[in-house]
Write an enzyme that holds these catalytic residues in place. Structure first.
Site, PDB file in Angstrom:
ATOM      1  N   GLY A  69       0.820  -1.203   0.000  1.00 18.93           N
ATOM      2  CA  GLY A  69       0.000   0.000   0.000  1.00 18.93           C
ATOM      3  C   GLY A  69       0.853   1.252   0.000  1.00 18.93           C
ATOM      4  O   GLY A  69       1.985   1.250   0.487  1.00 18.93           O
TER       5      GLY A  69
ATOM      6  N   GLY B   9       0.447   5.847   0.096  1.00 20.89           N
ATOM      7  CA  GLY B   9      -0.428   6.996   0.285  1.00 20.89           C
ATOM      8  C   GLY B   9       0.393   8.204   0.662  1.00 20.89           C
ATOM      9  O   GLY B   9       1.631   8.172   0.696  1.00 20.89           O
TER      10      GLY B   9
ATOM     11  N   PHE C 258       0.757   9.365   3.474  1.00 21.87           N
ATOM     12  CA  PHE C 258       1.409   9.114   4.763  1.00 21.87           C
ATOM     13  C   PHE C 258       2.760   8.441   4.582  1.00 21.87           C
ATOM     14  O   PHE C 258       3.648   8.533   5.412  1.00 21.87           O
ATOM     15  CB  PHE C 258       0.524   8.231   5.637  1.00 21.87           C
ATOM     16  CG  PHE C 258       0.154   6.943   4.968  1.00 21.87           C
ATOM     17  CD1 PHE C 258       1.016   5.858   4.966  1.00 21.87           C
ATOM     18  CD2 PHE C 258      -1.063   6.821   4.307  1.00 21.87           C
ATOM     19  CE1 PHE C 258       0.676   4.669   4.339  1.00 21.87           C
ATOM     20  CE2 PHE C 258      -1.400   5.642   3.674  1.00 21.87           C
ATOM     21  CZ  PHE C 258      -0.534   4.565   3.688  1.00 21.87           C
TER      22      PHE C 258
ATOM     23  N   VAL D 146       3.352   1.134   2.908  1.00 19.00           N
ATOM     24  CA  VAL D 146       3.065  -0.012   3.782  1.00 19.00           C
ATOM     25  C   VAL D 146       3.696  -1.254   3.171  1.00 19.00           C
ATOM     26  O   VAL D 146       3.517  -1.543   1.981  1.00 19.00           O
ATOM     27  CB  VAL D 146       1.550  -0.223   3.971  1.00 19.00           C
ATOM     28  CG1 VAL D 146       1.298  -1.377   4.940  1.00 19.00           C
ATOM     29  CG2 VAL D 146       0.886   1.051   4.483  1.00 19.00           C
TER      30      VAL D 146
ATOM     31  N   ASP E 100     -11.419  10.326  10.917  1.00 23.73           N
ATOM     32  CA  ASP E 100     -11.124   9.977   9.522  1.00 23.73           C
ATOM     33  C   ASP E 100     -11.735   8.624   9.174  1.00 23.73           C
ATOM     34  O   ASP E 100     -11.079   7.750   8.610  1.00 23.73           O
ATOM     35  CB  ASP E 100      -9.620   9.960   9.275  1.00 23.73           C
ATOM     36  CG  ASP E 100      -9.268  10.078   7.788  1.00 23.73           C
ATOM     37  OD1 ASP E 100     -10.152  10.486   7.003  1.00 23.73           O
ATOM     38  OD2 ASP E 100      -8.125   9.770   7.417  1.00 23.73           O
TER      39      ASP E 100
END
Length: 940
Positions: free
Chosen positions: A615, A617, A619, A622, A732
């Protein structure tokens, strides 16, 4: 009865011959089908036969005569031998199966604008020995009438020998009607019979070019011996089910007459047979109302819910003429909504009240006939019909284009799966075609045909040139021979005939357009170019290739040098980093929390040097990892490298180290390194909810799974709001932050924006945070945070679970999901918003509850939203009911002699006792034993 004849010797022979001729003519007349009937026994290997029950002639679906060949493809089968002896007619014994292609269509000859009854039947009979209908897995496929969705055939958990029928009343859009079987990927489509009956234009006036109606129920009342009444009693071969097969006990009374029951002058809308009108059912005079409850069982849930907008038609005729002073007056209600007030039956004259053009919403329906106080007699009913709406929204391809493409297919004997309409619906358009769906055109038109490398042999079919909207024709790399037809086509903009065997002169019609710059022409690779040096005969491929080589090779050489330099630098840098000791960057002061702290070296080890990315993003990234004990974990490496830089790291670590719940993702540990900040979680192998909702049919979630996921997420939020001290607001909540384990148990994740919330305060002030589409409008406007902020976001998630739509999307302009749902429901039905991947495998009552709950959650004012505890309570109510219904459906009895057993509908005909003079719908005391309840196994 005995009939005797007496003849003299001189007249005996001519008389016998005449009698024989009359007898032969009578037999022929009785065995011949009406000329406007077409009866197809699908999979029949013989040419035709006469059905012994109806004397109708059934023909094969694939005949040696081209005009009598109604389908292409498929394979003929017989049902298993063990079911043959119990078959009620010959049609049940054979079928045609379609294992290949998404859409396979029958083409039935028709007259444009005429009205037809189309009926299909399905007897599985375990022909493929896969036991598909009884093994518990989904077994369903779709039906299209023309280019529009008609219904779904759902045989899940259905007895193999039972027969299902579907029926639609429609208007022919052209000189043929297509009936298409659509493969949803849940079992192989098949069909046993296909019947087509011409109806007078005056019948069923609600049916027109844009509206068809699908058969849901058709009942006849009174004392009837046969379960199904059809042709020849009904000359249009409608199927009428006998109510008396289900209930004829007290307080029901049957009426019969031999007198003619006439129709109102000029009333030929329904033409109910005399034999049906001459029988009726009423109730004992002590009772004052009767109720007809109609609901669809599990085997109708595959039909699109929009088709459940219903049209009821009642047929009443007074058959009791003993006392002219007595009369019947009653109101007709639907779910306590008055449809027809003060209806009075007329002696021996039928009246058929119905809602002309008005379709009633909702699938579960109760119709009541309630006696008026001034009426001397209780209600009576002769027959009842119920249909559901089929919208004919899609338009067929322009008829000339269809004809020309069929000629092309026939001319070249193309074996590709070109079935049904070439352009419509879009998702089933023919391979190799591009169509124009501009709203200005009532019918799609073919603009491009690409049959390059399709093995075409023979001459160039003139049909291509006749297509009025064709702009681009590519027939390159085939084996076309002969000359190019001389035909003026003003629409054609590109013609590629390269690499064929065409010779002869180039037609002037094509040359003139080419010279005028109106046509791009390619003929290279044909004998016709042996003496022609014009550009259309040049090998454009080779010339382009030469140009590309001349230009690109130097550029590629320079780029290679640059890449080599970059790789050398990266290699040197990588070696230097490998030698760098990350241990020196570990923070000396750990966080005072009771979870494991990982070093950077440990992260590299468990992630195999950060090899497997699962993953990405804003942020960070992952990675998948495996701990020393073989537990799988997800390692989220943040973009920021220090706690001071990261706003999310510390809140998430502090929150997840304190909270523990089965529906909250578990934080295994963290890494606090000056070169790396990372969080280590339990690995969730099914990904996140957004991925599953947006995935294809293979990854789709069924209705029960969606409700369980919704309940799991709601329970996680309830724990944060109600069980934590102080309460925690996630801030969120969204589908990407709802993760799923291998058993589809949902867990809330990503607590980087979470904040503690003291219940002693009405709110806390923060900068608005969250994701577009999920943002609480009140929070966004005031920056005042409450736990109801999460409730709003969860409402959006709940709508996503139902609709499959993202929170913000184009339709055709940007629209917010709650507004889209409101608009859809206001214009039609709640079923219009349901995710199509559900294939309508859901319960309408539960759907209504979930949508109502979601819309309450997204109220603009937080005070109007429910708490998460209330949300959990509502969702828990749906799931046990859903489970119990599945048990009930599994034990539903099946009737072999029910030709249409697709819907185990529950018909309840209930009599209400009257001991007082006022109106009401509840049972009066002392009469509860008179309730008559029917469980009707039938289906449409």
């Amino acid at each position: 009865m005995v009939i005797s004849y007496r003849c003299s010797a001189g007249t005996k022979l001519p008389w016998i011959l005449s009698l024989q001729l009359i007898l032969v003519a009578t037999i022929q007349a009785q065995s011949a089908s009406p000329p406007d009937f077409l009866s197809i026994d699908c999979g029949l290997t013989n040419s035709s036969y006469i059905d012994t029950d109806t004397n109708l002639t059934y023909v094969s679906d694939i005949s040696d005569i081209p005009d009598k060949r109604y389908v292409e493809g498929g394979k003929a089968y017989n049902i298993m031998a063990q079911y043959m002896k119990d078959a009620t007619n010959e049609q049940e014994k054979t079928l045609r199966s379609f294992p290949h292609g998404q859409r396979n269509c029958y083409t039935l000859p028709s007259i444009r604008g005429n009205k037809y009854l189309i009926r299909t039947t399905f007897t599985y009979g375990n022909y493929d020995e896969l036991n598909s209908s009884e093994n518990g897995s989904l077994f369903l496929f779709g039906l299209h009438i023309g280019v529009n969705f008609w219904t779904t055939v759902n045989l899940t958990k259905w007895r193999s020998p039972d027969t299902v029928w579907k029926e639609v009343l429609t208007v022919a859009p052209d000189k043929f009607i297509s009936v298409c079987l659509i493969n949803f990927g849940y079992g192989t489509p098949f069909v046993s019979t296909l019947d087509m009956r011409l109806l007078p234009d005056s019948m069923y006036p609600v049916v027109n070019a844009t509206v068809s109606i699908s058969y849901f129920s058709r009942l006849r009342f009174g004392s009837v011996d046969d379960f199904i009444t059809r042709y020849p009693t009904d000359k249009y071969d409608r199927f009428w089910e006998s109510w008396s097969w289900y209930n004829s006990s007290y307080p029901w009374l049957n009426l019969t007459t031999t007198r003619e029951v006439k129709t109102l002058p000029g009333d030929d809308k329904f033409l109910v047979p005399q034999e049906i009108l001459q029988k009726a059912s009423t109730i004992n005079s002590s009772f004052r109302w009767l109720n007809i409850s109609v609901s669809a069982g599990d085997n109708l849930l595959g039909t699109r819910a929009r088709d459940m907008e219903q049209l009821p038609i009642f047929h009443f005729a007074e058959l009791d003429n003993n006392d002219s002073m007595n009369h019947r007056v009653f109101d007709i209600y639907r779910n306590n909504e008055l449809l027809t007030p003060d209806f009075t039956t007329s002696p021996f004259r039928v009246d058929s009240p119905y809602q002309n053009g008005r379709f009633l919403p909702k699938m579960v329906t109760s119709f009541s006939l309630r006696k008026k106080p001034r009426s001397q007699l209780p209600p009576l009913i002769n027959a009842f019909e119920l249909y559901s709406l089929v919208r004919m929204d899609n338009h067929t391809t322009a008829s000339n284009d269809v004809e020309f493409m069929k000629e092309v297919k026939k001319y070249y004997n193309l074996t590709r799966n070109w079935n049904g309409d070439p352009c419509s619906p879009r998702e089933y358009s023919w391979e190799g075609l591009t169509c124009d769906y501009a709203t200005a055109n009532p019918n799609p038109k073919i603009t491009r045909v690409n049959l390059s490398t399709s093995g075409l042999r023979g001459g160039l079919d003139i049909s291509f040139m006749k297509m009025a909207s064709l702009e681009n024709l590519d027939l390159s790399h085939n084996n076309l021979t002969g000359v190019i037809p001389d035909y003026q086509s003003n629409s054609l903009r590109a013609l590629n005939l390269s690499n064929n065997q065409l010779d002869g002169p180039i037609p002037d019609s094509i040359l003139q357009r080419y010279k005028a710059g109106l046509l791009e022409l390619r003929l290279e690779g044909n004998p016709i170019c042996s003496t022609v040096k014009d550009r259309y005969c040049a090998n454009k491929k080779n010339s382009k290739a030469t140009l590309l080589v001349a230009v690109i090779v130097p550029v590629v050489f320079v780029l290679l040098l640059v890449v080599l330099c970059v790789l050398w630098k990266l290699r040197w840098k990588g070696k230097s980093e490998e030698q760098e000791d990350y241990a020196m960057y570990e923070e000396e002061t750990p966080l005072h929390i009771d979870i494991r702290r990982f070093t950077y070296a440990e992260l590299k080890l468990i992630t195999n040097n950060f090899q497997s990315i699962i993953g990405k993003g804003g942020f960070g990234t992952v990675y998948h990892g495996i701990l020393e004990n073989n537990d799988e974990v997800a390692v989220k490496v943040l973009v920021e490298t220090s706690i001071d830089e990261s706003k999310d790291f510390l809140p998430e670590v502090q929150t997840l180290s304190k909270v523990h719940h089965k529906n909250l993702v578990a934080l295994v540990g963290y890494c606090q390194n000056k070169k790396c900040l990372a969080l280590v979680y339990d690995f969730m192998p099914r990904g996140n909810l957004q991925q599953l909702l947006r995935g294809g049919y293979d990854s789709s979630l069924n209705w029960e799974e969606r409700l369980h996921i919704a309940l799991d997420a709601a329970q996680g939020l309830e724990y944060l709001h109600e069980s934590c001290t102080p309460s925690i607001v996630h801030r969120d909540v969204k589908t990407p932050n709802i993760l799923l384990d291998k058993n589809l148990v949902a867990k809330i994740s990503d607590f980087g924006l979470s904040r503690a919330f003291n219940a002693a305060h009405t709110h806390i002030s923060t900068v608005a945070a969250g994701t577009l589409g999920y943002l609480d409008p009140e929070y966004h406007a005031t920056f005042q945070l409450t736990i109801k902020t999460d409730v709003y976001s969860f409402g959006i998630v709940l709508l996503e679970i139902v609709t499959g739509q993202p929170p913000v999307f184009m339709d055709p302009q940007t629209v917010h999901l709650p507004n889209w749902v409101r608009q859809k429901v206001a214009k039609g039905s709640i079923h219009d918003v349901v995710d199509k991947k559900l294939l309508d495998q859901y319960d309408a009552t539960h759907l209504q509850s979930v949508i109502d709950l979601a819309m309450n959650c997204v109220e603009n004012a937080s005070i109007d939203r429910p708490s998460m505890t209330e949300v959990v309570s509502v969702l828990k109510v749906c799931l046990p009911a859903l489970s119990s219904e599945k048990q009930s459906a599994a034990s539903t009895p099946r009737w072999k002699n029910v030709m249409d057993a697709d819907i185990p509908k529950q018909f309840q005909l209930i009599s209400g006792a009257s001991t007082t003079s006022y109106e009401g719908s509840s049972f009066q005391s002392g009469y509860t034993g008179a309730v008559s309840e029917i469980s009707l196994v039938s289906g449409r």
